[in-house]
Design an enzyme around this catalytic site. Sequence first.
Site, PDB file in Angstrom:
ATOM      1  N   ASP A  43      30.723 128.067  58.828  1.00 27.19           N
ATOM      2  CA  ASP A  43      31.076 127.118  57.788  1.00 27.19           C
ATOM      3  C   ASP A  43      31.329 127.922  56.510  1.00 27.19           C
ATOM      4  O   ASP A  43      32.409 128.484  56.342  1.00 27.19           O
ATOM      5  CB  ASP A  43      29.893 126.140  57.695  1.00 27.19           C
ATOM      6  CG  ASP A  43      30.132 124.952  56.808  1.00 27.19           C
ATOM      7  OD1 ASP A  43      31.272 124.485  56.737  1.00 27.19           O
ATOM      8  OD2 ASP A  43      29.173 124.468  56.176  1.00 27.19           O
TER       9      ASP A  43
ATOM     10  N   GLU B 277      27.382 132.240  67.904  1.00 32.74           N
ATOM     11  CA  GLU B 277      27.051 131.182  66.939  1.00 32.74           C
ATOM     12  C   GLU B 277      27.815 129.909  67.287  1.00 32.74           C
ATOM     13  O   GLU B 277      28.877 129.956  67.932  1.00 32.74           O
ATOM     14  CB  GLU B 277      27.392 131.711  65.527  1.00 32.74           C
ATOM     15  CG  GLU B 277      27.163 130.786  64.374  1.00 32.74           C
ATOM     16  CD  GLU B 277      25.734 130.282  64.185  1.00 32.74           C
ATOM     17  OE1 GLU B 277      25.152 129.773  65.155  1.00 32.74           O
ATOM     18  OE2 GLU B 277      25.228 130.352  63.053  1.00 32.74           O
TER      19      GLU B 277
ATOM     20  N   LYS C 120      35.265 126.556  60.627  1.00 32.46           N
ATOM     21  CA  LYS C 120      35.834 125.687  59.593  1.00 32.46           C
ATOM     22  C   LYS C 120      36.348 126.579  58.467  1.00 32.46           C
ATOM     23  O   LYS C 120      35.650 126.773  57.468  1.00 32.46           O
ATOM     24  CB  LYS C 120      34.726 124.796  59.009  1.00 32.46           C
ATOM     25  CG  LYS C 120      34.351 123.579  59.809  1.00 32.46           C
ATOM     26  CD  LYS C 120      33.435 122.720  58.922  1.00 32.46           C
ATOM     27  CE  LYS C 120      32.493 121.888  59.725  1.00 32.46           C
ATOM     28  NZ  LYS C 120      31.449 121.253  58.883  1.00 32.46           N
TER      29      LYS C 120
HETATM   30  P1  IMP Z   1      27.067 128.621  57.009  1.00 32.50           P
HETATM   31  O1  IMP Z   1      25.994 129.561  56.567  1.00 32.50           O
HETATM   32  O2  IMP Z   1      27.511 127.724  55.870  1.00 32.50           O
HETATM   33  O3  IMP Z   1      28.237 129.285  57.678  1.00 32.50           O
HETATM   34  O4  IMP Z   1      26.350 127.605  57.965  1.00 32.50           O
HETATM   35  C1  IMP Z   1      26.410 127.663  59.294  1.00 32.50           C
HETATM   36  C2  IMP Z   1      25.387 126.712  59.890  1.00 32.50           C
HETATM   37  O5  IMP Z   1      25.458 125.395  59.305  1.00 32.50           O
HETATM   38  C3  IMP Z   1      25.737 126.514  61.354  1.00 32.50           C
HETATM   39  O6  IMP Z   1      25.076 127.457  62.134  1.00 32.50           O
HETATM   40  C4  IMP Z   1      25.254 125.108  61.595  1.00 32.50           C
HETATM   41  O7  IMP Z   1      23.902 125.128  61.975  1.00 32.50           O
HETATM   42  C5  IMP Z   1      25.401 124.396  60.293  1.00 32.50           C
HETATM   43  N1  IMP Z   1      26.649 123.579  60.246  1.00 32.50           N
HETATM   44  C6  IMP Z   1      27.760 123.819  59.538  1.00 32.50           C
HETATM   45  N2  IMP Z   1      28.695 122.874  59.737  1.00 32.50           N
HETATM   46  C7  IMP Z   1      28.163 122.013  60.633  1.00 32.50           C
HETATM   47  C8  IMP Z   1      28.657 120.816  61.267  1.00 32.50           C
HETATM   48  O8  IMP Z   1      29.793 120.341  61.065  1.00 32.50           O
HETATM   49  N3  IMP Z   1      27.810 120.209  62.136  1.00 32.50           N
HETATM   50  C9  IMP Z   1      26.552 120.680  62.407  1.00 32.50           C
HETATM   51  N4  IMP Z   1      26.050 121.789  61.828  1.00 32.50           N
HETATM   52  C10 IMP Z   1      26.842 122.450  60.954  1.00 32.50           C
HETATM   53 MG    MG Z   2      23.508 127.242  63.466  1.00 34.26          MG
END
Ligand code: IMP
Ligand code: MG
Length: 176
Positions: free
Chosen positions: A101, A97, A129
């Site tokens: 986030d 991945e 993050k």
């Molecule tokens: P999560 O489900 O919140 O962990 O989201 C993860 C997805 O959000 C990643 O695979 C990215 O596609 C997108 N994402 C999260 N943070 C960023 C960022 O800072 N820049 C670009 N895409 C992000």
């Molecule tokens: Mg992604």
Amino acid sequence: MEKVSVLISEEEVNKRIREMAEEINKDYKGCKCLKLIGILKGSVFFMTELAKHVTVPVKLDFMSVSSYQDGTESTGTVKIVKDLDEPIKGDDILVVEDIIDSGNTLSYLLKMFEERKPNSIKLCTLLDKPERRKVDVKVDYEGFKIPDKFVVGYGLDYAQRYRNLPYIGVIDFIDE
Ligand code: IMP
Ligand code: MG
């Protein structure tokens, strides 16, 4: 207008990816086939660079998902846009991945992959993050921990742009 400033240079990113590949080579020594599963599209640049330095035999497969957005946050519900081409039953799989986030997307996907009964499953992410985490996910290989800023480049996009930047940059929005 947007302005992108370098957070992690191309040299640093590539060096770290080579180190991650070495760790993977050590851990999977003797493995007959490691299946790398990339989550489209963000993981593409990372996955190809990583795969070039993995010395155990690999296969590649991809999955494309879209997470239902709730404002700027991804929710727990993930829609599969493109499933894997092949079954993973009995395989050693490494999910690749771009960034973790909230953890919502990965925790959903890992659960789904586990139900398909692979032999083993590990997770590899270029960026993390941790401050933003809502759901706990176990990360096995991690490139860089970064602060809570929106980043682009090396596969990561803002509105589908900037994926092709060879470095990781922070995007700032400037009023004109
Ligand atoms: P999560 O489900 O919140 O962990 O989201 C993860 C997805 O959000 C990643 O695979 C990215 O596609 C997108 N994402 C999260 N943070 C960023 C960022 O800072 N820049 C670009 N895409 C992000
Ligand atoms: Mg992604």
